[in-house]
Design a protein around this motif. Structure first.
Motif, mmCIF file in Angstrom:
data_model
loop_
_atom_site.group_PDB
_atom_site.id
_atom_site.type_symbol
_atom_site.label_atom_id
_atom_site.label_comp_id
_atom_site.label_asym_id
_atom_site.label_seq_id
_atom_site.Cartn_x
_atom_site.Cartn_y
_atom_site.Cartn_z
ATOM 1 N N GLY A 1 7.043 17.536 0.765
ATOM 2 C CA GLY A 1 7.558 18.697 1.484
ATOM 3 C C GLY A 1 6.996 20.018 1.017
ATOM 4 N N THR A 2 6.152 20.001 -0.009
ATOM 5 C CA THR A 2 5.522 21.228 -0.492
ATOM 6 C C THR A 2 4.014 21.117 -0.317
ATOM 7 O OG1 THR A 2 5.418 20.344 -2.749
ATOM 8 C CG2 THR A 2 7.324 21.692 -2.170
ATOM 9 N N HIS A 3 3.384 22.280 -0.165
ATOM 10 C CA HIS A 3 1.938 22.340 0.046
ATOM 11 C C HIS A 3 1.212 22.374 -1.288
ATOM 12 C CE1 HIS A 3 -1.784 23.292 2.117
ATOM 13 N NE2 HIS A 3 -1.975 24.304 1.280
ATOM 14 N N PHE A 4 0.146 21.585 -1.397
ATOM 15 C CA PHE A 4 -0.683 21.607 -2.593
ATOM 16 C C PHE A 4 -1.779 22.648 -2.400
ATOM 17 C CE2 PHE A 4 1.058 17.288 -2.355
ATOM 18 C CZ PHE A 4 1.725 17.245 -3.581
ATOM 19 N N ALA A 5 -1.727 23.707 -3.206
ATOM 20 C CA ALA A 5 -2.560 24.879 -2.957
ATOM 21 C C ALA A 5 -3.993 24.742 -3.431
ATOM 22 C CB ALA A 5 -1.929 26.102 -3.607
ATOM 23 N N ASP A 6 -4.273 23.804 -4.320
ATOM 24 C CA ASP A 6 -5.652 23.677 -4.804
ATOM 25 C C ASP A 6 -6.035 22.214 -4.918
ATOM 26 O OD1 ASP A 6 -5.158 22.679 -7.676
ATOM 27 O OD2 ASP A 6 -3.985 24.529 -7.621
ATOM 28 N N GLU A 7 -7.339 21.987 -5.051
ATOM 29 C CA GLU A 7 -7.867 20.624 -5.041
ATOM 30 C C GLU A 7 -7.383 19.809 -6.233
ATOM 31 O OE1 GLU A 7 -12.224 18.685 -5.513
ATOM 32 O OE2 GLU A 7 -11.996 20.003 -3.765
ATOM 33 N N ASP A 8 -7.235 20.444 -7.389
ATOM 34 C CA ASP A 8 -6.783 19.703 -8.564
ATOM 35 C C ASP A 8 -5.383 19.139 -8.349
ATOM 36 O OD1 ASP A 8 -9.133 20.201 -9.919
ATOM 37 O OD2 ASP A 8 -8.354 21.924 -11.018
ATOM 38 N N LEU B 1 0.846 -1.181 0.000
ATOM 39 C CA LEU B 1 0.000 0.000 0.000
ATOM 40 C C LEU B 1 0.888 1.241 0.000
ATOM 41 C CD1 LEU B 1 -2.575 -1.082 2.741
ATOM 42 C CD2 LEU B 1 -2.831 -1.262 0.270
ATOM 43 N N ARG B 2 0.329 2.365 -0.437
ATOM 44 C CA ARG B 2 1.104 3.597 -0.492
ATOM 45 C C ARG B 2 0.514 4.611 0.483
ATOM 46 N NH1 ARG B 2 2.299 6.416 -5.531
ATOM 47 N NH2 ARG B 2 4.423 6.569 -4.756
ATOM 48 N N CYS B 3 1.393 5.250 1.268
ATOM 49 C CA CYS B 3 0.986 6.224 2.282
ATOM 50 C C CYS B 3 1.650 7.559 2.000
ATOM 51 C CB CYS B 3 1.373 5.727 3.674
ATOM 52 S SG CYS B 3 1.135 6.944 4.996
ATOM 53 N N ALA B 4 0.848 8.624 1.921
ATOM 54 C CA ALA B 4 1.361 9.976 1.686
ATOM 55 C C ALA B 4 1.387 10.760 2.988
ATOM 56 C CB ALA B 4 0.483 10.698 0.666
ATOM 57 N N LEU B 5 2.506 11.418 3.267
ATOM 58 C CA LEU B 5 2.623 12.331 4.404
ATOM 59 C C LEU B 5 2.589 13.743 3.846
ATOM 60 C CD1 LEU B 5 5.569 10.685 6.387
ATOM 61 C CD2 LEU B 5 3.139 10.185 6.538
ATOM 62 N N LEU B 6 1.552 14.499 4.182
ATOM 63 C CA LEU B 6 1.387 15.839 3.623
ATOM 64 C C LEU B 6 2.104 16.907 4.446
ATOM 65 C CD1 LEU B 6 -2.388 15.829 2.594
ATOM 66 C CD2 LEU B 6 -0.377 15.269 1.206
ATOM 67 N N ASP B 7 2.531 17.958 3.762
ATOM 68 C CA ASP B 7 3.098 19.154 4.392
ATOM 69 C C ASP B 7 4.253 18.850 5.335
ATOM 70 O OD1 ASP B 7 1.332 20.689 3.005
ATOM 71 O OD2 ASP B 7 -0.070 20.983 4.646
ATOM 72 N N ASP B 8 5.155 18.005 4.889
ATOM 73 C CA ASP B 8 6.350 17.709 5.692
ATOM 74 C C ASP B 8 7.407 18.759 5.366
ATOM 75 O OD1 ASP B 8 8.284 16.583 7.240
ATOM 76 O OD2 ASP B 8 8.620 14.846 5.955
ATOM 77 N N PHE B 9 7.166 19.989 5.836
ATOM 78 C CA PHE B 9 7.995 21.130 5.464
ATOM 79 C C PHE B 9 9.433 21.009 5.954
ATOM 80 C CE2 PHE B 9 3.719 23.372 5.878
ATOM 81 C CZ PHE B 9 3.447 23.261 4.521
ATOM 82 N N GLN B 10 9.653 20.194 6.984
ATOM 83 C CA GLN B 10 11.014 20.076 7.539
ATOM 84 C C GLN B 10 11.822 18.978 6.857
ATOM 85 O OE1 GLN B 10 8.246 20.203 9.423
ATOM 86 N NE2 GLN B 10 8.409 22.101 10.583
#
Length: 320
Positions: A35-42, A3-12
């Motif tokens: 490590g980067t923020h996704f700014a929109d839903e698309d 399975l694949r797991c995404a960790l969002l907004d890991d800025f550090q």
């Protein structure tokens, strides 16, 4: 195939995987850190299309019905903390997505509140900048905490601990919220303000420690900020929407309050040209209230536990 797991907004930069042992699920789950923020839903839908599990930080990334419908592989959504107002739980259930949370300590936001308050009171940023750049030696006059009044909007887990520090500094501490009782104020050892207006008008420092709800959204608007003394400081480490951002910016630009310490914003991360980046009399931090080693270990350590439990068929800490 794992399975694949995404960790969002890991800025550090993979701090999530550095601070916690993910090996218990390594044979079953591939962990990918963003490590980067996704700014929109698309952009978010495209990035997460091939993930079965998503770990999201606080309430920065909304998961409305429209997004959940675009993530057919998603089966487990883990949020840090046990409260999240930007996840559509009904839609998650409809799409077969289990939502779980983690514990979250109140200690880091308490400490950051005092970092901001002390930074404002003693002109730390200005003085440090002047010293390092060869500027004037001593250009500000500090505000004494001892004997001044600290007004708290909210006296829950965080507010009550902020109160204890204020009392230790020798401050007069008062508090107000819509549900605050005299018994609760007495238990904490602070005064109960008769009204929000009284607290605002009488305080030298006002600190916000309320949960965001329909009752608290916009609680401090232009009329409320006008009640503050011109020598008063406002600190908000809670939720941006509790304070009208335009009204606060106006008060800062016009010098109607001495300053503000802010850790939360209407848009996060702040766009490069956002007016909060350049507002005068503002000590601002990029939502650091929850960002500490101990809290991250809790968030991601319990995320690993949540994934293990889900894979075993017995989900832990389900939300809401």
């Amino acid at each position: 195939m794992p399975l694949r797991c995404a960790l969002l907004d890991d800025f550090q930069d993979v701090v999530a995987t550095d601070l916690v042992d993910w090996s218990p699920i390594a044979d079953q789950v591939e962990v990918v850190s963003f490590g980067t923020h996704f700014a929109d839903e698309d952009a978010l839908a495209a990035a997460l299309a091939e993930f079965d599990i998503v770990v999201t930080l606080r309430e920065r990334v909304p998961f409305p019905a429209s997004l959940l419908a675009r993530l057919p592989r998603l089966r487990l959504l883990i949020a840090s903390g046990m409260r999240n107002s930007v996840i559509d739980y009904a839609a998650a259930e409809e799409h077969g997505v289990t939502v779980c949370g983690t514990a979250s300590s109140s200690t880091p936001p308490v400490e950051l509140t005092w970092a901001l308050l002390l930074g404002l009171a003693r002109g730390i940023v200005e003085e440090s900048g002047a010293l390092r750049s060869g500027g004037p030696w001593q250009s500000t006059v500090g505000v004494d905490l001892h004997g001044s009044r600290l007004g708290l909007l909210g006296l829950g887990k965080i507010g009550s601990r902020v109160a204890q520090v204020g009392l230790a500094f020798g401050m007069h501490v008062s508090a107000w919220s819509q549900n605050l009782t005299a018994e609760r104020a007495e238990e904490v050892g602070v005064e109960r303000a008769a009204s929000k207006e009284e607290l605002l008008a009488s305080s030298d420092f006002v600190s916000v420690h309320l949960a965001l709800s329909e009752r608290t959204r916009g609680l401090l608007g232009a009329a409320e900020l006008a009640l503050l003394k011109p020598t008063a400081y406002l600190i908000n480490t809670s939720r941006a929407a509790i304070v009208d951002q335009d009204a606060l910016l106006a008060a800062l630009h016009e010098g109607r309050i001495a300053g503000a310490g802010v850790d939360v914003f209407d848009v996060e991360p702040l766009p490069a040209g956002h007016p909060m980046r350049t507002a005068p009399r503002l000590l601002a931090t990029p939502h650091l209230g929850y960002v500490s080693r101990a809290n991250y270990r809790t968030y991601y350590g319990q995320a690993v536990e949540n994934i293990q439990a889900y894979l075993a068929g017995s989900p832990l800490r389900q939300l809401p």
